[in-house]
Design a protein around this motif. Sequence first.
Motif, PDB file in Angstrom:
ATOM      1  N   ARG A  37       0.859  -1.189   0.000  1.00 18.39           N
ATOM      2  CA  ARG A  37       0.000   0.000   0.000  1.00 18.39           C
ATOM      3  C   ARG A  37       0.895   1.240   0.000  1.00 18.39           C
ATOM      4  O   ARG A  37       1.724   1.399   0.897  1.00 18.39           O
ATOM      5  CB  ARG A  37      -0.899  -0.016   1.230  1.00 18.39           C
ATOM      6  CG  ARG A  37      -1.775  -1.260   1.335  1.00 18.39           C
ATOM      7  CD  ARG A  37      -2.290  -1.460   2.752  1.00 18.39           C
ATOM      8  NE  ARG A  37      -1.187  -1.656   3.691  1.00 18.39           N
ATOM      9  CZ  ARG A  37      -1.329  -1.686   5.013  1.00 18.39           C
ATOM     10  NH1 ARG A  37      -2.520  -1.541   5.562  1.00 18.39           N
ATOM     11  NH2 ARG A  37      -0.276  -1.863   5.791  1.00 18.39           N
ATOM     12  N   ILE A  38       0.711   2.099  -0.988  1.00 18.20           N
ATOM     13  CA  ILE A  38       1.603   3.241  -1.176  1.00 18.20           C
ATOM     14  C   ILE A  38       0.808   4.538  -1.094  1.00 18.20           C
ATOM     15  O   ILE A  38      -0.209   4.707  -1.771  1.00 18.20           O
ATOM     16  CB  ILE A  38       2.317   3.160  -2.540  1.00 18.20           C
ATOM     17  CG1 ILE A  38       3.130   1.869  -2.629  1.00 18.20           C
ATOM     18  CG2 ILE A  38       3.214   4.377  -2.749  1.00 18.20           C
ATOM     19  CD1 ILE A  38       3.815   1.665  -3.966  1.00 18.20           C
ATOM     20  N   GLY A  39       1.294   5.457  -0.286  1.00 16.94           N
ATOM     21  CA  GLY A  39       0.719   6.789  -0.223  1.00 16.94           C
ATOM     22  C   GLY A  39       1.501   7.725  -1.139  1.00 16.94           C
ATOM     23  O   GLY A  39       2.727   7.656  -1.195  1.00 16.94           O
ATOM     24  N   ILE A  40       0.792   8.572  -1.855  1.00 16.84           N
ATOM     25  CA  ILE A  40       1.457   9.518  -2.758  1.00 16.84           C
ATOM     26  C   ILE A  40       0.817  10.891  -2.651  1.00 16.84           C
ATOM     27  O   ILE A  40      -0.380  11.012  -2.388  1.00 16.84           O
ATOM     28  CB  ILE A  40       1.409   9.061  -4.238  1.00 16.84           C
ATOM     29  CG1 ILE A  40      -0.056   8.943  -4.715  1.00 16.84           C
ATOM     30  CG2 ILE A  40       2.156   7.764  -4.432  1.00 16.84           C
ATOM     31  CD1 ILE A  40      -0.201   8.768  -6.209  1.00 16.84           C
ATOM     32  N   GLY A  42       5.534   5.637   1.602  1.00 21.17           N
ATOM     33  CA  GLY A  42       4.994   6.959   1.296  1.00 21.17           C
ATOM     34  C   GLY A  42       5.987   7.792   0.510  1.00 21.17           C
ATOM     35  O   GLY A  42       7.193   7.504   0.479  1.00 21.17           O
ATOM     36  N   PHE A  43       5.465   8.848  -0.141  1.00 20.37           N
ATOM     37  CA  PHE A  43       6.289   9.803  -0.869  1.00 20.37           C
ATOM     38  C   PHE A  43       5.850  11.192  -0.427  1.00 20.37           C
ATOM     39  O   PHE A  43       4.738  11.622  -0.719  1.00 20.37           O
ATOM     40  CB  PHE A  43       6.122   9.627  -2.382  1.00 20.37           C
ATOM     41  CG  PHE A  43       6.723   8.347  -2.889  1.00 20.37           C
ATOM     42  CD1 PHE A  43       8.039   8.311  -3.335  1.00 20.37           C
ATOM     43  CD2 PHE A  43       5.983   7.178  -2.893  1.00 20.37           C
ATOM     44  CE1 PHE A  43       8.597   7.121  -3.783  1.00 20.37           C
ATOM     45  CE2 PHE A  43       6.536   5.984  -3.340  1.00 20.37           C
ATOM     46  CZ  PHE A  43       7.845   5.956  -3.787  1.00 20.37           C
ATOM     47  N   VAL A  44       6.747  11.872   0.294  1.00 18.04           N
ATOM     48  CA  VAL A  44       6.367  13.110   0.975  1.00 18.04           C
ATOM     49  C   VAL A  44       7.294  14.252   0.611  1.00 18.04           C
ATOM     50  O   VAL A  44       8.397  14.049   0.100  1.00 18.04           O
ATOM     51  CB  VAL A  44       6.357  12.903   2.505  1.00 18.04           C
ATOM     52  CG1 VAL A  44       5.353  11.831   2.904  1.00 18.04           C
ATOM     53  CG2 VAL A  44       7.748  12.533   3.013  1.00 18.04           C
ATOM     54  N   LEU A  83      16.027  10.084  -0.160  1.00 15.83           N
ATOM     55  CA  LEU A  83      15.698  11.123  -1.132  1.00 15.83           C
ATOM     56  C   LEU A  83      15.324  10.468  -2.456  1.00 15.83           C
ATOM     57  O   LEU A  83      16.115   9.736  -3.047  1.00 15.83           O
ATOM     58  CB  LEU A  83      16.886  12.070  -1.320  1.00 15.83           C
ATOM     59  CG  LEU A  83      16.670  13.231  -2.292  1.00 15.83           C
ATOM     60  CD1 LEU A  83      15.591  14.175  -1.772  1.00 15.83           C
ATOM     61  CD2 LEU A  83      17.978  13.988  -2.519  1.00 15.83           C
ATOM     62  N   TYR A  84      14.121  10.730  -2.916  1.00 17.12           N
ATOM     63  CA  TYR A  84      13.660  10.187  -4.192  1.00 17.12           C
ATOM     64  C   TYR A  84      13.973  11.152  -5.334  1.00 17.12           C
ATOM     65  O   TYR A  84      14.386  10.736  -6.416  1.00 17.12           O
ATOM     66  CB  TYR A  84      12.156   9.924  -4.131  1.00 17.12           C
ATOM     67  CG  TYR A  84      11.543   9.534  -5.466  1.00 17.12           C
ATOM     68  CD1 TYR A  84      11.633   8.225  -5.930  1.00 17.12           C
ATOM     69  CD2 TYR A  84      10.889  10.472  -6.263  1.00 17.12           C
ATOM     70  CE1 TYR A  84      11.089   7.860  -7.152  1.00 17.12           C
ATOM     71  CE2 TYR A  84      10.344  10.116  -7.488  1.00 17.12           C
ATOM     72  CZ  TYR A  84      10.446   8.814  -7.925  1.00 17.12           C
ATOM     73  OH  TYR A  84       9.910   8.465  -9.150  1.00 17.12           O
ATOM     74  N   LEU A 123       7.146   8.128 -11.038  1.00 14.05           N
ATOM     75  CA  LEU A 123       6.773   7.020 -10.163  1.00 14.05           C
ATOM     76  C   LEU A 123       5.844   6.008 -10.851  1.00 14.05           C
ATOM     77  O   LEU A 123       6.072   4.794 -10.711  1.00 14.05           O
ATOM     78  CB  LEU A 123       6.141   7.535  -8.876  1.00 14.05           C
ATOM     79  CG  LEU A 123       5.793   6.445  -7.842  1.00 14.05           C
ATOM     80  CD1 LEU A 123       7.048   5.727  -7.372  1.00 14.05           C
ATOM     81  CD2 LEU A 123       5.046   7.049  -6.658  1.00 14.05           C
ATOM     82  N   PRO A 124       4.807   6.436 -11.563  1.00 11.83           N
ATOM     83  CA  PRO A 124       3.934   5.420 -12.196  1.00 11.83           C
ATOM     84  C   PRO A 124       4.708   4.481 -13.121  1.00 11.83           C
ATOM     85  O   PRO A 124       4.446   3.268 -13.132  1.00 11.83           O
ATOM     86  CB  PRO A 124       2.923   6.269 -12.978  1.00 11.83           C
ATOM     87  CG  PRO A 124       2.879   7.565 -12.244  1.00 11.83           C
ATOM     88  CD  PRO A 124       4.286   7.795 -11.793  1.00 11.83           C
ATOM     89  N   GLU A 125       5.662   5.021 -13.866  1.00  8.76           N
ATOM     90  CA  GLU A 125       6.444   4.185 -14.776  1.00  8.76           C
ATOM     91  C   GLU A 125       7.307   3.184 -14.006  1.00  8.76           C
ATOM     92  O   GLU A 125       7.425   2.013 -14.392  1.00  8.76           O
ATOM     93  CB  GLU A 125       7.320   5.063 -15.659  1.00  8.76           C
ATOM     94  CG  GLU A 125       6.560   5.929 -16.665  1.00  8.76           C
ATOM     95  CD  GLU A 125       5.964   7.197 -16.038  1.00  8.76           C
ATOM     96  OE1 GLU A 125       5.252   7.921 -16.747  1.00  8.76           O
ATOM     97  OE2 GLU A 125       6.214   7.454 -14.834  1.00  8.76           O
ATOM     98  N   ARG A 126       7.898   3.610 -12.904  1.00  9.59           N
ATOM     99  CA  ARG A 126       8.727   2.715 -12.103  1.00  9.59           C
ATOM    100  C   ARG A 126       7.886   1.635 -11.422  1.00  9.59           C
ATOM    101  O   ARG A 126       8.294   0.467 -11.349  1.00  9.59           O
ATOM    102  CB  ARG A 126       9.518   3.511 -11.066  1.00  9.59           C
ATOM    103  CG  ARG A 126      10.469   4.519 -11.695  1.00  9.59           C
ATOM    104  CD  ARG A 126      11.328   5.218 -10.665  1.00  9.59           C
ATOM    105  NE  ARG A 126      12.062   6.329 -11.270  1.00  9.59           N
ATOM    106  CZ  ARG A 126      13.113   6.919 -10.715  1.00  9.59           C
ATOM    107  NH1 ARG A 126      13.547   6.509  -9.537  1.00  9.59           N
ATOM    108  NH2 ARG A 126      13.720   7.922 -11.315  1.00  9.59           N
TER     109      ARG A 126
END
Length: 294
Positions: A96-99, A146-148, A161-162, A108-111
């Motif tokens: 489950r991923i929060g964005i 998550g991605f914050v 760090l993304y 991100l969608p491509e990865r």
Amino acid sequence: MAMEFRHLRYFVVLADELHFGRAAKRLAISQPPLSLNIKQLETSLGVALFERTSKAVKLTPAGVEFRETALRLLAQAKEGEERVRQVARGVATRIRIGIVGSMVYRGLPERLAAFQEAHPRVEIILTELNSAEQVDALVRGQIDLGFVHTERVPRELKKALYLSEPFVCCLPASHPAAQAESVALRTLSQEPFVIFSRAASPDYYERILALCAEQGLQPTIRHEVRHWLSVISLVSKKMGIALAPSALSEAGIGGVRFLPIGPSRFRSEVYSIWNERQMPSALPSLIEAIHALD
């Protein structure tokens, strides 16, 4: 009599409504079966969960405490049911991923799609939450990754760090400065600004103001909104100008131009965050995959 999940469900609804009539209506039953089930639950526990008078129903201290237990047990049962269905579908694990919404334009969608193709038995579920909501959801075990927009997270969470990208100036396409190759922010002192809400992301808000100060601009903040697409959309409607992460230039919203600004030490940063104490088996591989192309 043994406690059953039916009892828990009836109890939680009554604890929410504190009214037998409304609770029975929500449960699509009549009041006598509801009263009977609550009495059976109290008998099995050996405690009173509600105080009943002719005018009101309220939880006892034991009822308040038991409500948290009941919610947790019902959630675990629901998760168990879903897990059984996943196994039946051939799903080995679920992540489950929060964005935040702008992650759609940050690769991100491509990865995730590439990872999903390589791991077909992993089910990925996305939920849009702001940064603070994601941190809370991770702590509560409601999401796994998550991605914050902030690196200020609780000590028990891990982060990496993304993405780090520059801010650019977003102008209405009809603005006199929109056809230039770049723009000096100090020349826009009379323009109304659209800015990312302080309540939604204090870090973003403070970073943008610091960038303006660095560039010699004291912005006139006119509008605050909670989503980057709302920021860009308001600029397209000539409601003001904005500073936005460069990735937003890929959003495809017409009527705006994105121009570089002067060099700045302030950048838009996105961090991936997770809790090592509660990680699905496939999560380490996913984290490695999404950072492999950095």
